[in-house]
Design an enzyme around this catalytic site. Structure first.
Site, short mmCIF file in Angstrom:
data_model
loop_
_atom_site.label_atom_id
_atom_site.label_comp_id
_atom_site.label_asym_id
_atom_site.label_seq_id
_atom_site.Cartn_x
_atom_site.Cartn_y
_atom_site.Cartn_z
N GLY A 85 -5.23 0.92 2.04
CA GLY A 85 -6.40 0.07 2.27
C GLY A 85 -6.03 -1.38 2.33
N GLY A 121 -12.54 8.40 -1.02
CA GLY A 121 -13.13 9.62 -0.45
C GLY A 121 -14.44 9.32 0.23
#
Ligand code: AMP
Length: 481
Positions: free
Chosen positions: A39, A114
């Site tokens: 990320g 998720g």
């Protein structure tokens, strides 16, 4: 609503630590560094000293978000941390994690990797209860659900209650007044591991590479459906929900995880090498050299070269300081990203018949410009080999892979894709080859989520949520409709 969040996807790195005597904020910072590939949009750390909780988060890479000054107030002996990956363009600090709120049970911090597939239903339930939400992420929904009193006596009970309602992918690290928790969904879709420090103290991380970076040893994975509690008593485990069919995301092996991580008991690098070997057996071709698309395809290219008996060499140099092309919001920028990111190594390519191994083709925006680059550098032939099957189905469980219409293998057959990218030949690894390569080194029999390749989704998909996701509308709008 002002500043709408169009980011419905969470594809992130999470971390947690309980280690009295350590500078947990600094350790978290280094762990986030190791998880940066998961990320790049935002980063955050929340700490607690058992009385108060502290938070700093911001937009950008870990090194852009943190400095000595803003880390100084992050006191305590426990922490959670988060890197967020977003791919749809609009970015917003409101979506950055961890979330930290005050609850009846003390401070609560949540970091989530998720995607919940029933997020809109859960969101609506919260709104009906009168809970206000400030962002468009399902991670905030999780945080608010955990805060709800539910006549419960412990965090384990509140977490189990959330798990009973949640569907989809969630690997969580949770910060409370006196403990850090790690939670994995009952399918085990996204990874989460536990490590310990030789000097005492425990850590949780999306991938084991983060543990190596901070000097912790990998102890084991958090099991599907398990809640682990890290506190003064060490590690305590509770089964929050019964295990469903195990479904670790197979794309973690193909592309997403770092090669030096151990996932499901296997070194990711070795799995990728085997993917390359399988591919060479399935689709050999007469050529002079094998190159990979750095960095994620290098192990597969090495495996391919070994199996076919050709030299592996470098044909493309990557500028490692430019983010992944995927974070560019549209195709034009994405293509520019490819040119900014790669240069061809003419010296290795001129007059050569080249096999270029890539780990995946998703939208099909990277392979074409690379093939052109190789030809401009003098390659006589360019044969593309992909070490995973065609990606035909979107992921709803946390890896953003575009909508189905954007997936090139959904629109075109292999020959159509070959023409599109301008290669002399193109072959993908078969589904069977993928499974063989991934399972060959597994310490115990396991099953995987292969939805992006097979269209078989292990979790139920909520219709409203699917419609929203398809139109890329954010949940606020749908709820208000
Ligand atoms: P594309 O250009 O859309 O076909 O993307 C394929 C390239 O991006 C490959 O070189 C992969 O290594 C890489 N890739 C695959 N999946 C992802 C993802 N989810 N995020 C970022 N990059 C990816």
């Amino acid at each position: 609503m002002e500043g709408r969040d169009r980011n419905l996807h969470e594809e992130c790195g999470v971390f947690g630590i309980y280690a009295p005597g350590m500078d947990v904020a600094r350790v978290s910072f280094f762990a986030l560094y190791a998880l940066q590939h998961r990320g790049q949009e935002s980063a955050g750390i929340a700490t607690s000293d058992g009385h108060l909780a502290y938070l700093h988060k911001g937009m950008g890479l870990v090194a852009q978000v943190f400095n000595e000054k803003n880390m100084r107030p992050l006191k305590g002996h426990m922490a959670i941390a988060h890197n967020r990956y977003s791919t749809t363009g609009t970015t917003s600090l409101r979506n950055a994690q961890p979330y930290l709120i005050e609850t009846l049970h003390g401070p609560l911090g949540v970091a989530h990797n998720g995607n919940l597939t029933n997020a809109s239903r859960l969101r609506l339930k919260l709104l009906q209860r009168g809970v206000g939400l400030v962002s468009g992420t399902d991670s905030e929904v999780i945080t608010q659900m955990l805060a709800f009193p539910q006549n419960s006596n412990s965090w384990e009970e509140r977490i189990s209650a959330f798990m009973a309602e949640a569907e989809g992918a969630y690997s969580l690290t949770i910060l409370t007044k006196d403990a850090v928790f790690g939670v994995r969904d009952p399918w085990g879709l996204r990874p989460l591991v536990i490590g310990n420090f030789p000097s005492g103290g425990w850590a949780l991380a999306s991938e084991s590479c983060a543990l190596s970076t901070i000097g912790a040893e990998l102890v084991r994975e958090v099991e599907p459906g398990e809640i682990v509690r890290l506190d003064a008593n060490g590690v305590t485990s509770t089964q929050g929900q019964p295990v469903k069919e195990k479904a670790l995301c197979i794309f973690e092996y193909v592309y997403f995880a770092r090669p030096d991580s151990i996932l499901g008991g296997q070194a990711v690098h070795l799995v990728r090498q085997r993917l390359g070997e399988e591919l060479a057996r399935e689709a050999p071709v007469d050529a002079d050299i094998v190159i990979g698309v750095p960095d994620s395809s290098t192990p597969a290219a090495i495996g391919f070269a070994n199996a076919i008996g050709l030299p592996f060499t470098e044909g493309l140099t990557k500028n490692r300081y430019i983010g992944r092309t995927f974070i560019q919001p549209d195709d034009r920028l994405r293509q520019m990203g490819v040119a900014l990111k790669f240069n061809a190594l003419d010296a290795n390519l001129t007059g050569k018949r080249v096999i270029m191994v890539d780990d995946s083709i998703v939208r099909g925006t990277t392979a074409g410009p690379l093939v052109r680059l190789l030809r401009q550098a003098g390659a006589k032939e360019v044969h593309v080999r992909v070490s995973s099957p065609p990606v035909r189905y979107p992921c709803f469980m946390g890896v953003d892979m575009a909508t189905q219409e954007e997936l090139i293998a959904h629109r075109l057959d292999v020959e159509g894709i070959r023409k599109h990218i301008g290669a002399d030949s193109l072959h993908y690894l078969s589904y069977e080859g993928l499974i063989r390569a991934v399972t060959a080194g597994a310490s115990q029999p396991s099953s995987y989520c292969t939805a992006c390749f097979s269209g078989r989704y292990p979790v139920p998909l909520d219709e409203t949520w699917l419609r929203q996701r398809k139109s890329r509308k954010e949940s606020f709008e749908t709820v208000r409709e």
